[in-house]
Enzyme design. Structure first.
Site, mmCIF file in Angstrom:
data_model
loop_
_atom_site.group_PDB
_atom_site.id
_atom_site.type_symbol
_atom_site.label_atom_id
_atom_site.label_comp_id
_atom_site.label_asym_id
_atom_site.label_seq_id
_atom_site.Cartn_x
_atom_site.Cartn_y
_atom_site.Cartn_z
ATOM 1 N N HIS A 61 -40.040 -6.255 -7.905
ATOM 2 C CA HIS A 61 -40.292 -7.422 -7.098
ATOM 3 C C HIS A 61 -40.773 -8.872 -7.410
ATOM 4 C CE1 HIS A 61 -38.404 -4.337 -4.181
ATOM 5 N NE2 HIS A 61 -37.277 -4.480 -4.918
ATOM 6 N N LYS A 71 -50.374 -10.382 -4.431
ATOM 7 C CA LYS A 71 -50.338 -10.057 -3.640
ATOM 8 C C LYS A 71 -51.739 -8.727 -3.414
ATOM 9 C CE LYS A 71 -45.575 -9.254 -2.905
ATOM 10 N NZ LYS A 71 -44.362 -8.381 -3.643
ATOM 11 N N TYR A 131 -49.461 -4.159 2.703
ATOM 12 C CA TYR A 131 -50.065 -5.374 1.269
ATOM 13 C C TYR A 131 -50.334 -6.296 2.567
ATOM 14 C CZ TYR A 131 -45.189 -5.515 1.193
ATOM 15 O OH TYR A 131 -43.473 -5.407 0.854
ATOM 16 N N ASP A 169 -32.236 -2.635 -5.964
ATOM 17 C CA ASP A 169 -33.437 -2.449 -6.633
ATOM 18 C C ASP A 169 -32.194 -1.724 -8.460
ATOM 19 O OD1 ASP A 169 -35.328 -3.477 -5.196
ATOM 20 O OD2 ASP A 169 -36.223 -1.202 -5.217
#
Length: 184
Positions: A61, A71, A131, A169
């Site tokens: 992603h 991130k 995250y 996904d």
């Protein structure tokens, strides 16, 4: 904190100093001034957490500009193989990846700058994954490349025939069919 540079500039593995005694352990998981000095100056604005079972794969992603995200990720329970793929047009490492084993025992964190696709595979019975992001999530900016793209050469350390993926996904394009919105 020990900062480990990887084969791709900007992608880093962080190992905290862990203090243990009879009570357990303690470590500083994030310190903005140290992070800005040793890794990259960034202002994290959103924290996320997921819980997944063995064989779950999430990714690969990213958020399209102007909502792209850097991130800082870690696994607080269980273990995951975490991966960052360079998708910056013109980058000498375009299409290359870095992987990092993140576990509740090694306390490692993985910094993924903007311009990378990110994903992970759960290697333990359960994994809790956290995250920090430096930009807010915008669903209209969602993007991805196929986590199962064989040309990426990622060894996910799980049986891909048994992998559990979201429907979303499974629809991401292969890298060869992908028009990146990121410039190096």
């Amino acid at each position: 904190m020990n900062v480990i540079k990887t084969d791709i500039e900007g992608v880093m593995i962080l190992e905290p100093r862990v203090f243990t005694d009879a009570r357990g352990y303690f470590f500083e998981s994030y310190n903005k001034s140290v992070f800005d000095r040793e890794v990259y100056p960034v202002d994290f604005v959103q924290d996320n957490e997921s819980c997944s079972s063995r064989g779950v794969m999430r990714g690969l992603h990213f958020q399209r500009p102007p909502y792209s995200q850097a991130k800082l990720v870690r696994c607080v329970r269980g273990s995951v193989l975490d991966v960052a793929v360079d998708i910056r047009k013109g980058s000498p490492t375009y299409g290359k990846h870095v992987s990092c084993l993140l576990t509740e025992h090694n306390h490692r964190q993985f910094f993924i700058p903007r311009g990378f696709a990110h994903g992970f595979a759960v290697l333990s019975d359960t994994a809790v994954f956290q995250y920090k992001c430096d930009n807010y999530y915008h669903p209209e900016a969602d993007g991805g490349i196929s986590i199962l793209d064989p040309t990426l050469g990622i060894d996910w350390q799980i049986d891909l025939a048994q992998a559990i993926l979201s429907e979303k996904d499974t629809r991401h394009p292969l890298l060869a069919d992908f028009d990146t919105p990121f410039e190096y």
